[in-house]
Design a protein around this motif. Sequence first.
Motif, PDB file in Angstrom:
ATOM      1  N   GLU A 238     -33.290  38.488  -4.476  1.00 56.48           N
ATOM      2  CA  GLU A 238     -34.257  38.968  -5.118  1.00 56.48           C
ATOM      3  C   GLU A 238     -34.059  39.193  -6.588  1.00 56.48           C
ATOM      4  OE1 GLU A 238     -35.539  43.451  -3.944  1.00 56.48           O
ATOM      5  OE2 GLU A 238     -36.939  42.131  -2.832  1.00 56.48           O
ATOM      6  N   GLN A 239     -33.029  39.510  -7.188  1.00 57.93           N
ATOM      7  CA  GLN A 239     -32.775  39.483  -8.561  1.00 57.93           C
ATOM      8  C   GLN A 239     -33.061  38.154  -9.223  1.00 57.93           C
ATOM      9  OE1 GLN A 239     -28.574  40.790  -8.810  1.00 57.93           O
ATOM     10  NE2 GLN A 239     -29.345  42.992  -8.886  1.00 57.93           N
TER      11      GLN A 239
ATOM     12  N   THR B 148     -36.992  37.986  -9.420  1.00 57.86           N
ATOM     13  CA  THR B 148     -37.514  38.940 -10.405  1.00 57.86           C
ATOM     14  C   THR B 148     -37.179  38.257 -11.771  1.00 57.86           C
ATOM     15  OG1 THR B 148     -37.232  40.835  -8.965  1.00 57.86           O
ATOM     16  CG2 THR B 148     -37.241  41.364 -11.220  1.00 57.86           C
TER      17      THR B 148
ATOM     18  N   ALA C 195     -41.211  37.401 -12.054  1.00 56.99           N
ATOM     19  CA  ALA C 195     -41.753  38.369 -12.073  1.00 56.99           C
ATOM     20  C   ALA C 195     -43.185  38.319 -12.969  1.00 56.99           C
ATOM     21  CB  ALA C 195     -40.800  39.613 -12.630  1.00 56.99           C
TER      22      ALA C 195
ATOM     23  N   ARG D 161     -47.537  42.069  -4.783  1.00 57.22           N
ATOM     24  CA  ARG D 161     -46.146  42.337  -3.761  1.00 57.22           C
ATOM     25  C   ARG D 161     -46.745  43.222  -2.830  1.00 57.22           C
ATOM     26  NH1 ARG D 161     -41.247  42.045  -7.230  1.00 57.22           N
ATOM     27  NH2 ARG D 161     -41.822  41.042  -9.203  1.00 57.22           N
TER      28      ARG D 161
END
Length: 219
Positions: free
Chosen positions: A147-148, A151, A155, A161
Amino acid sequence: MSTPRCGSSLFCSSLQSTNLFGHPSEWFNVRHIEDYGQVWGLPNVHIGRYLNHIIERTTTPNGVFSVNFHVGQYDFWKRQNFDLMSLKFDKIIYVYRRDKIAQAHSYARALKTDQWQTLFAAREEVGPEGISTALVLDLLSKIVEEEQRFTQQFAPVITARYAYEDYAVNPEIYRDALKACGIDCPPGTTFSTDLGILRNAADEARVAEIKAYVTGQAR
């Protein structure tokens, strides 16, 4: 895009049911590609021909093609010198789960049983005691890392989302997703899925145990 076990199949199948959103399966899951090769008797699958095959058969009459892939699958294909973003998607939706420990437990359960959907039987049955805290926390770390990375990379280009905890109980979320993608959703459009919920009361109790352990509340 998503991380594993956040309900992306539920999200995509519900949108697919409208016949307005393409057929967004995990077309870049290696298992799908292996199955394609077996059906057509191909020892090696040419990814371009495979992609054309999928696009021709899954684009809905309104011209929409969609696909569901995890961040890890994107990373895998990038290592094979194929950037999935080179397909130039018009819109990117990120689907996630707020309860990361429940997500990691679901991931561990699926790996142990090889049952990823209610439409398929488990390879073997695994009780709550078969899902170790260590495995769940290891997978939790992988989910957070993915997930990091997502992002950091994507992002700025995300259209919308949506959280599992929301769309699992509120079908209006799907209507909002269509709108976010610029897809006209006529009044009266309904959303349905053949997928059920794999978790049971024993799974929920095991998740609660792991949360108590992590927060120092376990006895």
